[in-house]
Design a protein around this motif. Structure first.
Motif, short mmCIF file in Angstrom:
data_model
loop_
_atom_site.label_atom_id
_atom_site.label_comp_id
_atom_site.label_asym_id
_atom_site.label_seq_id
_atom_site.Cartn_x
_atom_site.Cartn_y
_atom_site.Cartn_z
N ARG A 1 0.44 -0.79 0.10
CA ARG A 1 0.12 -0.36 -0.04
C ARG A 1 1.13 1.36 0.08
O ARG A 1 0.65 2.37 0.81
CB ARG A 1 -0.61 0.39 0.99
CG ARG A 1 -1.72 -1.39 0.89
CD ARG A 1 -3.28 -0.73 2.66
NE ARG A 1 -4.09 -2.14 1.74
CZ ARG A 1 -5.15 -1.90 2.57
NH1 ARG A 1 -4.94 -0.64 3.48
NH2 ARG A 1 -6.17 -2.99 2.33
N ASP B 1 0.17 -2.54 -8.25
CA ASP B 1 -0.96 -3.39 -7.43
C ASP B 1 -2.34 -2.88 -7.83
O ASP B 1 -2.88 -2.47 -6.47
CB ASP B 1 -0.23 -3.67 -5.43
CG ASP B 1 -1.43 -4.61 -5.20
OD1 ASP B 1 -2.09 -5.33 -5.76
OD2 ASP B 1 -0.63 -4.38 -3.74
N SER C 1 -4.89 -3.48 -3.84
CA SER C 1 -5.14 -3.04 -3.26
C SER C 1 -5.26 -1.39 -3.10
O SER C 1 -5.88 -0.79 -3.13
CB SER C 1 -3.45 -2.79 -2.89
OG SER C 1 -3.42 -4.05 -2.19
N CYS D 1 -7.80 0.23 -0.73
CA CYS D 1 -7.42 1.48 -0.40
C CYS D 1 -8.38 2.86 -0.82
O CYS D 1 -9.08 3.51 -0.05
CB CYS D 1 -6.30 2.23 -0.62
SG CYS D 1 -4.76 1.02 0.24
#
Length: 218
Positions: free
Chosen positions: A67, A180, A183, A187
């Motif tokens: 992240r 990614d 993710s 997020c």
């Protein structure tokens, strides 16, 4: 976008001095350096169409950090305090800074300090490590780190949000880090929920203040 911090000086005088400096560009790129470019082959594995932010995994102080949000608009690199705790680095001595940060959901945030850590991107022979300064922020976030302009410039890296990839020069070659996307989307959803909670809390506070004023006026 995050602005502020000590990147261009930790005082008005330092920032003015930075603004007066004259930067001379000589010959553009160095001789024999490869040109960084993006093409159709860089879209392999990318889920299209998308409006995803560029979120990657990076090696920071020998920890694999997920992240990591790449934000070319941010004036500082940010590492959130919770991430430092998870990395067992929270007890390290931080360098104090005076300048606040702006842009966290419209609020002003005063950093806990700064910490210099090794940042590694890429893999194998195309791996590159730099020492870079992170501003430590104690605030809720769905990200662990925000890579801003300082790290990207030190890495001599170029990011393509559309291609969901970073490319950078390393020993006369081009290294890369891929996205990614799962993710990134997770997020984003968490960020929206965090902002909604903040808005509800602030709405309740405003309502309580307004009700208190009305009672006083009666």
């Amino acid at each position: 976008m995050i602005s502020g911090g000590s990147t261009d000086g930790d005082s008005n005088r330092a920032r003015k001095a930075m603004g007066r400096r004259v930067c001379l560009e000589v010959n553009g790129r160095r001789r024999n350096e490869p040109i960084i470019s993006f093409g159709p082959e860089d879209l392999r594995g990318v889920s299209l169409p998308h409006n995803d932010a560029l979120v990657i995994q990076a090696l920071v102080a020998n920890y694999d950090v997920l992240r990591v949000f790449v934000d070319n608009w941010s004036s500082v690199n940010v590492i959130f305090k919770e991430a430092l705790i998870q990395m067992d680095l929270h007890e390290y001595q931080l360098e104090a800074i005076e300048t606040a940060l702006f842009g966290f959901a419209g609020h002003t945030v005063y950093p806990k300090g700064e910490i210099t850590l090794p940042l590694t991107l890429g893999s194998g022979d195309l791996r590159k490590t730099i020492m870079t300064v992170f501003t430590v922020v104690d605030a809720p976030s769905s990200y662990n780190i925000i890579l801003g302009r300082p790290a990207m410039n030190e890495m001599r890296a170029v990011a393509s949000i559309y291609h969901q990839k970073i490319k950078f020069l390393v020993r006369g070659q081009v290294g890369e880090v891929k996205r990614d996307q799962p993710s990134s989307r997770k997020c984003y959803g968490e960020t929206v929920r965090i902002d909604q909670k903040k808005e509800r809390r602030e709405g309740k506070k405003k309502k309580m203040v307004q009700e208190a004023r009305e009672i006083e006026e009666k």
